[in-house]
Design an enzyme around this catalytic site. Structure first.
Site, PDB file in Angstrom:
ATOM      1  CG  LEU A  85      -8.163  -2.724  -4.784  1.00  0.00           C
ATOM      2  CD1 LEU A  85      -9.603  -2.790  -5.279  1.00  0.00           C
ATOM      3  CD2 LEU A  85      -8.126  -2.449  -3.292  1.00  0.00           C
ATOM      4  CG  ASP A  86      -4.329  -8.084  -1.755  1.00  0.00           C
ATOM      5  OD1 ASP A  86      -3.255  -7.567  -2.098  1.00  0.00           O
ATOM      6  OD2 ASP A  86      -4.676  -8.228  -0.566  1.00  0.00           O
ATOM      7  CE  LYS A  87      -6.145 -14.541  -9.481  1.00  0.00           C
ATOM      8  NZ  LYS A  87      -5.460 -15.830  -9.706  1.00  0.00           N
ATOM      9  CB  THR A  89      -9.337  -7.231  -2.790  1.00  0.00           C
ATOM     10  OG1 THR A  89      -8.688  -7.964  -1.752  1.00  0.00           O
ATOM     11  CG2 THR A  89     -10.142  -6.090  -2.167  1.00  0.00           C
ATOM     12  NE  ARG A 212      -5.512 -11.266   2.204  1.00  0.00           N
ATOM     13  CZ  ARG A 212      -4.810 -11.762   1.194  1.00  0.00           C
ATOM     14  NH1 ARG A 212      -4.292 -10.944   0.284  1.00  0.00           N
ATOM     15  NH2 ARG A 212      -4.622 -13.065   1.099  1.00  0.00           N
TER      16      ARG A 212
END
Length: 280
Positions: A85-87, A89, A212
């Site tokens: 997961l993105d930082k 998120t 996104r």
């Protein structure tokens, strides 16, 4: 009911094969030279006792090939990390506790057998409240840290459904919470005149930044997403939304040992709940 997780992951489930967590926003998933501070990989490594069950190899898929390395080598490289997961998120993630469960879960992700649901708060209100976004994606030619719609890019599919709409920001609440900082938001009120939508997204592929970019391409960028929200909003959004409003709400997969279909959910973290309280 899950607890809030402002700093460290919350363990949702654990057995000898897997560890399921609720990741907090702001925590990087995997180690890299450019990353300082503890990552999820570091945290997970501390949770491990470094011993694998004797029968771990029985969980390997029948078609496993060592073309890219032996299971132990793959596990060592990934340190149990099945997906990312993105930082900024938050939400549900699964880690594998040994090579057998890692290879098993990686195959489920590769074959798109895993069901993922995200919640996103976006700018604007949709004309079509339920749909399927299919624009192919590739790395941006202008900024290599970003991704963009690219006709020559990789296939990407995101289904979405609007859960709730909001007409405007509640500036009385913002002033009560933020004091003088709310004035700058009020001065840029025109940026928010199209309202907001809380959207449930189901990615059917797993491209980097997929949700996104797909939403931004529809002119509904995620609130607080400074990479894709545009220059003006990128300066104002962080005043009232501390990070991109994207949350991995649920994750569904087969248990690598039993084959049982499992679904794990994580409620919105407190920082995102506060954001919603500022809308009406």
């Amino acid at each position: 009911m899950t607890k809030s997780y402002p700093n460290l992951p919350e363990i949702l489930f654990e057995d000898q094969d897997i560890l399921v967590i609720a990741k907090p926003g702001g925590m990087v998933t995997n180690r890299a030279q450019s990353v300082s501070g503890e990552t999820l990989q570091d945290w997970f490594e501390k949770q491990q006792d470094q011993s694998f069950p004797d029968d771990w190899s029985q969980l390997l898929t029948d078609d496993f090939s060592n073309e890219y390395g032996e299971p132990e080598e793959i596990y060592q490289e990934r340190q149990g990390m099945v997906h990312r997961l993105d930082k900024d998120t938050s939400g549900v993630m699964v880690f594998a506790k040994h090579p057998g469960s890692l290879i098993n879960l990686l195959k489920q992700f590769r074959l798109r057998e895993v069901q993922k649901e995200y919640l996103a708060l976006v700018h604007g209100q949709f004309r079509v409240e339920q749909g399927r976004l299919t624009a192919p994606l590739g790395r941006s030619r202008d900024n290599r840290q970003k991704f963009a719609v690219d006709i020559e890019g990789r296939k990407a599919v995101t289904e979405y459904a609007v859960e709730q709409t909001f007409d405007q920001l509640d500036f009385d609440k913002l002033t009560e919470r933020l004091g003088e900082s709310a004035k700058k938001i009020k001065d840029n009120e025109r940026l928010y005149e199209q309202g907001f939508s809380l959207v449930r997204c189901l990615p059917k592929t797993g491209r980097t930044h997929q949700i996104r970019v797909h939403l931004a391409n529809e002119r509904h960028p995620i609130v607080g997403d400074t990479k894709y929200v545009g220059r003006k909003r990128a300066k104002v959004d962080p005043l009232w939304c501390p990070r991109q409003f994207l949350h991995a709400a649920s994750l569904e997969f087969r248990h690598p040992r039993t084959g049982e279909q499992l679904k794990f959910e994580a409620e919105l973290s407190e920082d995102l709940k506060v954001v919603l309280e500022n809308l009406n």
